[in-house]
Design a protein around this motif. Structure first.
Motif, PDB file in Angstrom:
ATOM      1  N   GLU A   1       0.832  -1.201   0.000  1.00 48.15           N
ATOM      2  CA  GLU A   1       0.000   0.000   0.000  1.00 48.15           C
ATOM      3  C   GLU A   1       0.868   1.253   0.000  1.00 48.15           C
ATOM      4  O   GLU A   1       0.550   2.246  -0.661  1.00 48.15           O
ATOM      5  N   LYS A   2       1.976   1.225   0.711  1.00 48.39           N
ATOM      6  CA  LYS A   2       2.872   2.378   0.769  1.00 48.39           C
ATOM      7  C   LYS A   2       3.371   2.751  -0.620  1.00 48.39           C
ATOM      8  O   LYS A   2       3.356   3.935  -1.005  1.00 48.39           O
ATOM      9  N   VAL A   3       3.806   1.766  -1.390  1.00 49.18           N
ATOM     10  CA  VAL A   3       4.299   2.039  -2.739  1.00 49.18           C
ATOM     11  C   VAL A   3       3.155   2.469  -3.650  1.00 49.18           C
ATOM     12  O   VAL A   3       3.301   3.368  -4.473  1.00 49.18           O
ATOM     13  N   ALA A   4       1.987   1.840  -3.487  1.00 51.69           N
ATOM     14  CA  ALA A   4       0.831   2.227  -4.305  1.00 51.69           C
ATOM     15  C   ALA A   4       0.465   3.688  -4.071  1.00 51.69           C
ATOM     16  O   ALA A   4       0.140   4.424  -5.018  1.00 51.69           O
ATOM     17  N   ARG A   5       0.509   4.131  -2.806  1.00 54.71           N
ATOM     18  CA  ARG A   5       0.221   5.537  -2.511  1.00 54.71           C
ATOM     19  C   ARG A   5       1.268   6.447  -3.157  1.00 54.71           C
ATOM     20  O   ARG A   5       0.941   7.493  -3.721  1.00 54.71           O
ATOM     21  N   ALA A   6       2.531   6.039  -3.076  1.00 55.37           N
ATOM     22  CA  ALA A   6       3.613   6.868  -3.607  1.00 55.37           C
ATOM     23  C   ALA A   6       3.580   6.950  -5.127  1.00 55.37           C
ATOM     24  O   ALA A   6       3.887   7.997  -5.707  1.00 55.37           O
ATOM     25  N   VAL A   7       3.193   5.855  -5.765  1.00 51.26           N
ATOM     26  CA  VAL A   7       3.230   5.811  -7.226  1.00 51.26           C
ATOM     27  C   VAL A   7       1.899   6.233  -7.835  1.00 51.26           C
ATOM     28  O   VAL A   7       1.829   7.199  -8.611  1.00 51.26           O
ATOM     29  N   VAL A   8       0.836   5.532  -7.493  1.00 55.04           N
ATOM     30  CA  VAL A   8      -0.441   5.731  -8.188  1.00 55.04           C
ATOM     31  C   VAL A   8      -1.196   6.950  -7.658  1.00 55.04           C
ATOM     32  O   VAL A   8      -1.856   7.652  -8.426  1.00 55.04           O
ATOM     33  N   ASP A   9      -1.123   7.202  -6.361  1.00 54.34           N
ATOM     34  CA  ASP A   9      -1.780   8.387  -5.813  1.00 54.34           C
ATOM     35  C   ASP A   9      -1.018   9.660  -6.172  1.00 54.34           C
ATOM     36  O   ASP A   9      -1.583  10.610  -6.721  1.00 54.34           O
ATOM     37  N   LYS A  10       0.268   9.680  -5.885  1.00 51.93           N
ATOM     38  CA  LYS A  10       1.041  10.905  -6.051  1.00 51.93           C
ATOM     39  C   LYS A  10       1.444  11.175  -7.497  1.00 51.93           C
ATOM     40  O   LYS A  10       1.813  12.306  -7.833  1.00 51.93           O
ATOM     41  N   ARG A  11       1.408  10.154  -8.355  1.00 50.80           N
ATOM     42  CA  ARG A  11       1.736  10.345  -9.774  1.00 50.80           C
ATOM     43  C   ARG A  11       0.537   9.944 -10.637  1.00 50.80           C
ATOM     44  O   ARG A  11       0.675   9.284 -11.664  1.00 50.80           O
ATOM     45  N   SER A  12      -0.627  10.331 -10.186  1.00 50.05           N
ATOM     46  CA  SER A  12      -1.857   9.869 -10.835  1.00 50.05           C
ATOM     47  C   SER A  12      -1.965  10.311 -12.293  1.00 50.05           C
ATOM     48  O   SER A  12      -2.641   9.658 -13.090  1.00 50.05           O
ATOM     49  N   ALA A  13      -1.303  11.404 -12.662  1.00 47.28           N
ATOM     50  CA  ALA A  13      -1.350  11.855 -14.059  1.00 47.28           C
ATOM     51  C   ALA A  13      -0.729  10.828 -14.999  1.00 47.28           C
ATOM     52  O   ALA A  13      -1.082  10.751 -16.174  1.00 47.28           O
ATOM     53  N   ILE A  14       0.186  10.028 -14.473  1.00 47.61           N
ATOM     54  CA  ILE A  14       0.875   9.017 -15.290  1.00 47.61           C
ATOM     55  C   ILE A  14       0.185   7.667 -15.207  1.00 47.61           C
ATOM     56  O   ILE A  14       0.146   6.913 -16.186  1.00 47.61           O
ATOM     57  N   TYR A  15      -0.427   7.345 -14.058  1.00 50.14           N
ATOM     58  CA  TYR A  15      -0.890   5.985 -13.777  1.00 50.14           C
ATOM     59  C   TYR A  15      -2.412   5.827 -13.805  1.00 50.14           C
ATOM     60  O   TYR A  15      -2.942   4.941 -13.152  1.00 50.14           O
ATOM     61  N   SER A  16      -3.109   6.646 -14.570  1.00 50.16           N
ATOM     62  CA  SER A  16      -4.569   6.602 -14.555  1.00 50.16           C
ATOM     63  C   SER A  16      -5.197   6.040 -15.822  1.00 50.16           C
ATOM     64  O   SER A  16      -6.421   6.012 -15.945  1.00 50.16           O
ATOM     65  N   ASP A  17      -4.387   5.593 -16.760  1.00 49.13           N
ATOM     66  CA  ASP A  17      -4.942   5.063 -18.005  1.00 49.13           C
ATOM     67  C   ASP A  17      -5.345   3.604 -17.827  1.00 49.13           C
ATOM     68  O   ASP A  17      -5.082   2.991 -16.791  1.00 49.13           O
ATOM     69  N   ARG A  18      -6.027   3.070 -18.832  1.00 50.56           N
ATOM     70  CA  ARG A  18      -6.370   1.649 -18.881  1.00 50.56           C
ATOM     71  C   ARG A  18      -5.764   1.047 -20.153  1.00 50.56           C
ATOM     72  O   ARG A  18      -5.657   1.731 -21.178  1.00 50.56           O
ATOM     73  N   PRO A  19      -5.365  -0.223 -20.096  1.00 50.69           N
ATOM     74  CA  PRO A  19      -4.904  -0.875 -21.324  1.00 50.69           C
ATOM     75  C   PRO A  19      -6.048  -1.007 -22.327  1.00 50.69           C
ATOM     76  O   PRO A  19      -7.209  -1.177 -21.942  1.00 50.69           O
ATOM     77  N   VAL A  20      -5.728  -0.910 -23.597  1.00 50.55           N
ATOM     78  CA  VAL A  20      -6.732  -1.059 -24.657  1.00 50.55           C
ATOM     79  C   VAL A  20      -6.860  -2.545 -24.969  1.00 50.55           C
ATOM     80  O   VAL A  20      -5.896  -3.193 -25.384  1.00 50.55           O
ATOM     81  N   ILE A  21      -8.051  -3.085 -24.772  1.00 51.50           N
ATOM     82  CA  ILE A  21      -8.275  -4.522 -24.953  1.00 51.50           C
ATOM     83  C   ILE A  21      -9.412  -4.710 -25.959  1.00 51.50           C
ATOM     84  O   ILE A  21     -10.525  -4.213 -25.750  1.00 51.50           O
ATOM     85  N   ALA A  22      -9.111  -5.424 -27.032  1.00 52.39           N
ATOM     86  CA  ALA A  22     -10.078  -5.562 -28.126  1.00 52.39           C
ATOM     87  C   ALA A  22     -11.380  -6.201 -27.675  1.00 52.39           C
ATOM     88  O   ALA A  22     -12.456  -5.859 -28.165  1.00 52.39           O
TER      89      ALA A  22
END
Length: 490
Positions: free
Chosen positions: A83-104
């Motif tokens: 959770e600590k890393v998730a907060r540091a990466v996905v919460d604090k860098r949400s502009a980078i980590y908010s997309d979804r993969p494109v799946i046909a």
């Protein structure tokens, strides 16, 4: 002949080059996060427990750290087990980590309308804005009477027929969402909308998984294979899924239009089909986990009942005015979310550009998995994590020590955090406190009169829930039961 030789040689060289590339642990000269050994072409696909991938990822986390790199065919994967890393990466860098993969297959199965599967962009932001209008904390607090009324209906159904627990939970969860999104009152049993949503959820759990997504992205033609060809079995599900997806979008909407024409429509929200799918299944499955947990740990029921009686007396039905006075009930809700998260991996995020974290390179287009199961089973934070122990969320003097329930990691991170988390946390509390105040859940008896022991087993897929387990339910407060029978009909 020479031309044929040159073509064959070029193909062999390309295969060797791809095999070498697919085993590299650096990109652009920078190291990728640590992870298991990569095999040519397939990467790590053969290493994963397909039924329970979160267990594989948690094992990798113990070996390689809180952020792990893997590759499935040609797709970069990052697994975050902390959770600590998730907060540091996905919460604090949400502009980078908010997309979804494109799946046909999302489009092919008629699921591209789903907010949770939308790529990050204008449509997604519009959906989130609509959710915020209808599901922000101030609005969801106004639904407290609804939460309790539906929870009381659940109690009546459980006491009248304890053999259909899963069906009763599905009715509760779906009726809550339908009431808020469409102003529709579901039938107590066998409602057609509830039946439809359960069918589509079953297909979604089969079709959507990050591991299968990687396969589709590497071999995009797979969904076009005839259904009788190995690898083409999911094609059989596509037409039915598209039909069901259209039904859950169109029929409730037509109901609202009809109600509006008759001047009877109640408040409802536009982006409703997604809420219907996601909210109904996760709420139902979470409550199913709760019932299993208190069956396995009856001391939890005993303490909860004592706390409720101390606050409400032996006969009064608990209400939201009692919530702050019942920290142990809140702790049970949080422990349920931790113990067996119903979406162990959630839905994958995708990076919208290159990033560097802790000296490791994370390429654009990387699929990012957030392992909620591993976060909840971190032994340093949660000693004896397989045990259901609400007390771990309380201080020595019995007060809550964690963040609010709606901030729980089980609801996700960053800009992809569950927009219905306030609604979910309150409806969960209402159901839990209603059950514990009125119903005792014990082992069912076998023909020999002895208790039938229950070994916890869970389904697999993107969303999980307990497999069928026998149990017995009886009313422990005729006064509360009678009040609930009267109140849910009013």
């Amino acid at each position: 002949m020479i031309q044929t030789y040159l073509v064959v040689s070029a193909i062999i060289c390309a295969i060797i080059a791809e095999g070498w590339r697919s085993t590299r642990k650096k990109v652009n000269g920078m190291p990728l996060p640590p992870g298991p050994r990569l095999l040519p072409f397939v990467g790590n696909i053969l290493d994963i427990d397909a039924a329970h991938p979160w267990l594989t990822y948690a094992k990798w986390g113990k070996q390689y750290g809180d952020i792990v790199y893997a590759r499935l065919f040609g797709q970069h994967f990052i697994i975050i087990n902390s959770e600590k890393v998730a907060r540091a990466v996905v919460d604090k860098r949400s502009a980078i980590y908010s997309d979804r993969p494109v799946i046909a297959t999302n489009e092919y199965f008629g699921l591209s309308f789903n907010t949770g599967l939308q790529p990050y962009g204008d449509t997604f932001r519009m959906h989130r804005k609509l959710y915020h209008q209808s599901m922000r904390i101030e609005v969801t607090n106004s639904y407290q009477d609804l939460y309790l009324r539906k929870a009381h209906e659940l109690i009546v159904n459980l006491l009248d027929d304890s053999n259909k627990v899963e069906g009763h939970l599905n009715t509760l969860a779906s009726s809550l969402i339908m009431a808020v999104t469409y102003g529709y009152e579901t039938k107590p049993k066998d409602d057609p909308f509830v039946d439809t949503i359960q069918k589509i959820i079953h297909i979604i759990s089969e079709v959507i998984s990050p591991e299968r997504a990687a396969l589709q992205m590497f071999f995009p033609f797979l969904h076009r294979l005839p259904s009788f060809v190995p690898g083409g079995k999911y094609k059989k599900m596509a037409p039915e899924c598209r039909r069901l997806a259209a039904t859950i979008q169109e029929e409730p909407f037509e109901y609202v239009k009809k109600q509006m024409a008759e001047g009877e429509a109640r408040p409802s929200m536009a982006v409703a089909a997604t809420a219907y799918i996601a909210g109904s299944e996760t709420t139902s499955a979470t409550l199913h986990m709760f019932l299993l947990a208190v069956l396995l740990y009856p001391e939890v029921q005993t303490r909860a009942r004592a706390d409720i009686n101390a606050v409400c007396g032996p006969d009064r039905v608990p209400t939201f005015q009692d919530r702050k006075s019942l920290p142990y009930i809140e702790a049970i809700c949080r422990e349920t979310l931790r113990w067996q998260p119903v979406a162990p991996l959630g839905l994958p995020h995708a990076t919208s550009c290159d990033d560097v974290y802790d000296g490791f390179f994370i390429p654009k287009g990387t699929m990012v998995m957030l392992n909620a199961w591993a976060m909840g089973h971190d032994k340093e934070l949660y000693p004896d994590p397989s045990r259901f122990d609400p007390g771990r969320h309380l201080t020595a003097d019995g007060q809550l020590k964690d963040e609010p329930t709606y901030s729980h990691f089980g609801f996700g991170f960053g800009r992809r955090i569950c927009p219905g988390r306030f609604f979910a946390a309150s409806s969960l509390w209402a159901a839990v406190v209603s059950v514990l105040s009125t119903v005792e859940i014990t082992n069912a008896k076998g023909e020999d009169g002895k208790d039938i022991n229950v070994e916890p087993k869970f389904t697999s897929g993107v969303g999980i829930r307990p497999e069928y387990f026998p149990c017995s339910m009886r009313s422990i407060s005729s006064a509360r039961e009678e009040q609930m029978r009267m109140m849910w009909k009013s």
